[in-house]
Write an enzyme that holds these catalytic residues in place. Structure first.
Site, PDB file in Angstrom:
ATOM      1  N   VAL A  11      43.808  49.857  45.030  1.00 60.34           N
ATOM      2  CA  VAL A  11      43.043  48.920  45.851  1.00 60.34           C
ATOM      3  C   VAL A  11      43.193  49.277  47.333  1.00 60.34           C
ATOM      4  CG1 VAL A  11      42.883  46.499  46.575  1.00 60.34           C
ATOM      5  CG2 VAL A  11      43.152  47.060  44.153  1.00 60.34           C
ATOM      6  N   PHE A 153      37.108  43.953  43.224  1.00 63.39           N
ATOM      7  CA  PHE A 153      36.616  44.035  41.841  1.00 63.39           C
ATOM      8  C   PHE A 153      36.389  45.480  41.394  1.00 63.39           C
ATOM      9  CE2 PHE A 153      35.439  39.924  43.597  1.00 63.39           C
ATOM     10  CZ  PHE A 153      35.972  39.063  42.647  1.00 63.39           C
ATOM     11  N   ARG A 155      36.875  49.140  39.701  1.00 66.57           N
ATOM     12  CA  ARG A 155      37.435  49.687  38.458  1.00 66.57           C
ATOM     13  C   ARG A 155      37.962  51.079  38.729  1.00 66.57           C
ATOM     14  NH1 ARG A 155      31.914  49.566  35.448  1.00 66.57           N
ATOM     15  NH2 ARG A 155      31.399  49.910  37.633  1.00 66.57           N
ATOM     16  N   ALA A 253      34.275  47.320  20.778  1.00 68.48           N
ATOM     17  CA  ALA A 253      35.523  47.282  20.009  1.00 68.48           C
ATOM     18  C   ALA A 253      36.215  48.638  20.116  1.00 68.48           C
ATOM     19  CB  ALA A 253      35.206  46.970  18.550  1.00 68.48           C
ATOM     20  N   GLY A 254      37.531  48.630  19.959  1.00 67.78           N
ATOM     21  CA  GLY A 254      38.279  49.887  20.033  1.00 67.78           C
ATOM     22  C   GLY A 254      39.756  49.616  19.827  1.00 67.78           C
ATOM     23  N   CYS A 261      45.481  46.015  35.075  1.00 67.25           N
ATOM     24  CA  CYS A 261      44.835  44.752  35.478  1.00 67.25           C
ATOM     25  C   CYS A 261      44.730  43.737  34.346  1.00 67.25           C
ATOM     26  CB  CYS A 261      43.470  45.050  36.062  1.00 67.25           C
ATOM     27  SG  CYS A 261      43.577  46.213  37.430  1.00 67.25           S
ATOM     28  N   LYS A 318      41.681  54.631  30.064  1.00 66.66           N
ATOM     29  CA  LYS A 318      40.217  54.745  30.014  1.00 66.66           C
ATOM     30  C   LYS A 318      39.854  56.096  30.617  1.00 66.66           C
ATOM     31  CE  LYS A 318      38.165  52.896  33.851  1.00 66.66           C
ATOM     32  NZ  LYS A 318      37.476  51.850  34.562  1.00 66.66           N
TER      33      LYS A 318
END
Ligand code: UGA
Length: 430
Positions: A11, A153, A155, A253-254, A261, A318
Site C-alpha cells: 500500500v 482498495f 489488489r 471456486a478453487g 488481506c 494469486k
C-alpha cells in the site's frame, strides 16, 4: 503538494509512487537501512508489475525521497499517510502497535502548518480516533491537525492500475479542510468520491473485503454440493451470475482465498463484531469454508493417487505476485510433506519466498514448470498463472508417471483434459 507516506509495503510504496507520478513531492519513511538503500537505487523490493519503472521515473524526477527521519519530512508535509502493517494477533484482532508508534513519532515532528494524518493501513473502526488522541497528546501546541481515513482498495498484481483508476475514492473525516486537501490530492484520479465520517470509511474497507471473501466462500460452498451431486460449479455460477443483482465477477471456486488481506480482515471484522456483541456466525462460516476448500482438495489428492510424489504448479496466493502470505499452497505443501510426499514445485515469482519459509529437503523447487513433472504421480495446479493455462498435454503426459491432474483453480476444460487422456479432478466439476 508535499506528502509523507510512512511504510513502504504494497500500500505504502504503490501509493507513494502513484502520488509522486501525479506531480506531488512524496517522502517515504522506513526504518530498515538496507531496504531504504535498495529503494533509493530503484529496486522496489516487492514484486508488482510496473512498479519498478514508476519508482525509477519518480526518483529521477526528484519527486520521491526515501528517509528514516521523521524530522526531515513531517513538518514539510500537508498530508501524512500511515501505511504500516496491522498483522493479525493470535485472537484474530489487528495488531495496531506499529500504527500507534508511528502516530506518536509523527506527532512529535509536526510543524506549525495544518497537517492531515490518515491511516491507509486497514484498521478497525475507531483506530483513527485513537490516532487522533495520540497526535493531540504528543504534538506541540502550535501544530494543527485533523485525522482522516483514506482506505486503499488496490489488489496485488494490479496495484498501480487499481490506484490510478479506482472504482471509488473513500475519504472519511469530520474536518472539512482535511477533506478539501484529500480531494485535491486525488483530483487526477477518476472514480466516484465517497465523503463520509471516520467510522464509515473504516468500515467500508472491512465490509468490502469481507463481502469479496464471502462471494468466494459461497462459490466454494456451492462447489461442495456440486462434487457430491454431479452438478458443475462453473455452469451453476455462470447461470447464477447472469442475474444482474448477483453478477459473476469474483465468484470462482478453487482452493480458497489467501493473501495478506482477506484472511486477516475477515478475522478482524469478526473480532470487532464479537466486541460489539454482534452475531458473527456469517463471517466465521466464510473463514471455515475457506479452510475446508483447501482441506478437501488435499483429501481428494490423497484418495486418488497411489504414489507419494507430486508436481505443483503455482505457489503464490494469486497470479502476478510473489506473495505467499496465507496462500492455500502453503497448507497443501505442508500437509503433503507431513503425509510423506516428495514435491517438486514451480512458481513464476514466489519461489524465493517459499524457500525462506519451508526448508524441507522433500520440497524441491524447479526453474521451469515441466521439470516439476519428472517422476511425479500427479500434477496439482494451485495458482492460475497465465503460463499454465495453455499446457502442452502430450508433454505433461509423457513426463508424469501417471496422467492425473488436480486443477485447484478450474483453469482447464474437464472434457478436453479427459479427451487428452488425463484423469482430471477440478473443483466442483465432474
Ligand atoms: C484484496 C482486494 O481484492 C482489494 O480490493 C483490497 O484492496 C486488498 O485485498 C487489500 O485489502 O489490500 P488481494 O488480496 O491483493 O486484494 O487479491 P485478490 O485479487 O482480491 O485475491 C485474494 C484471494 O482470493 C486470492 O487468493 C485469490 O486466488 C482468491 N480468489 C479471488 C478466489 O479464490 N476466487 C475468486 O473468485 C477471486
Amino acid at each position: 503538494m508535499t506528502i509523507t507516506v510512512v511504510g513502504h509495503g504494497y500500500v505504502g510504496l504503490v501509493s507513494a509512487c502513484v502520488f509522486a507520478d501525479s506531480g506531488n513531492k512524496v517522502w517515504v519513511i522506513g526504518h530498515t537501512p538496507e531496504k531504504l538503500q535498495r529503494l533509493k537505487n530503484g529496486d522496489p523490493i516487492i514484486y508488482e508489475p510496473g512498479l519498478a519503472e514508476m519508482l525509477k521515473k519518480n526518483l529521477k524526477a526528484g519527486r520521491l525521497l526515501f528517509t528514516d527521519s521523521y524530522e526531515e519530512s513531517i513538518a514539510k508535509s500537508s498530508i501524512v499517510f500511515i501505511t504500516v502493517g496491522t498483522p493479525p494477533k493470535k485472537d484474530g484482532s489487528a495488531d495496531l502497535t506499529a500504527v500507534y508508534k508511528v502516530a506518536e513519532s509523527v506527532a512529535k515532528n509536526l510543524g506549525d502548518k495544518f497537517t492531515v494524518v490518515s491511516c491507509k493501513s486497514t484498521v478497525p473502526v475507531g483506530t483513527n480516533l485513537e490516532v487522533g488522541k495520540i497526535l493531540h497528546k504528543y504534538k506541540s501546541k502550535k501544530a494543527t491537525i485533523a485525522v482522516a481515513s483514506c482506505p486503499e482498495f488496490l489488489r496485488e498484481g494490479s496495484a498501480i492500475s487499481d490506484t490510478v483508476v479506482p472504482d471509488r475514492v473513500v475519504l472519511g473525516s469530520n474536518d472539512k479542510n482535511a477533506i478539501k486537501l484529500l480531494l485535491e490530492l486525488h483530483a487526477t484520479f477518476p472514480g466516484k468520491r465517497v465523503v463520509t465520517n471516520l467510522p464509515s470509511a473504516e468500515l467500508i474497507k472491512y465490509a468490502s473485503n469481507s463481502m469479496l471473501a464471502t462471494k468466494i466462500s459461497f462459490a466454494n460452498l456451492i462447489s461442495f454440493y456440486c462434487e457430491q451431486t454431479g452438478a458443475d460449479v462453473e455452469m451453476v455460477l455462470d447461470a447464477v451470475g447472469m442475474d444482474k443483482r448477483i453478477g459473476r465477477t469474483f465468484m470462482y471456486a478453487g482452493v480458497g482465498y489467501g493473501g495478506s488481506c482477506f484472511p486477516k480482515d475477515v478475522q478482524a471484522l469478526t473480532d470487532t463484531g464479537k466486541n460489539l456483541n454482534i452475531d458473527v456466525s456469517l463471517l466465521e462460516s466464510v473463514e471455515k469454508i475457506n479452510h475446508r476448500a483447501r482441506k478437501l482438495f488435499v483429501d481428494k489428492v490423497l484418495k486418488h493417487i497411489k504414489g507419494k510424489s507430486v508436481a505443483i504448479w503455482g505457489l503464490a496466493f494469486k497470479p502476478d505476485t510473489d506473495d505467499i502470505r496465507f496462500a492455500p499452497s502453503i497448507y497443501v505443501v505442508q500437509r503433503l510433506l507431513k503425509e510423506g510426499f516428495s514435491i517438486k514445485a514451480y512458481d513464476a515469482a514466489a519461489m524465493s519466498n517459499v524457500r525462506k519459509l519451508i526448508s524441507d529437503p522433500k520440497l524441491i523447487l524447479v526453474d521451469e514448470p515441466y521439470s516439476a513433472l519428472d517422476g511425479a504421480d500427479a500434477l496439482l495446479v494451485l495458482t492460475e498463472w497465465n503460463e499454465f493455462k495453455t499446457l502442452d498435454a502430450s508433454k505433461v503426459k509423457k513426463i508424469l508417471k501417471s496422467p492425473i491432474l488436480f486443477d485447484g483453480r478450474n483453469i482447464y476444460d474437464p472434457q478436453k483434459m479427459r479427451a487428452d487422456g488425463f484423469t482430471y479432478f477440478g473443483i466442483g466439476r465432474n
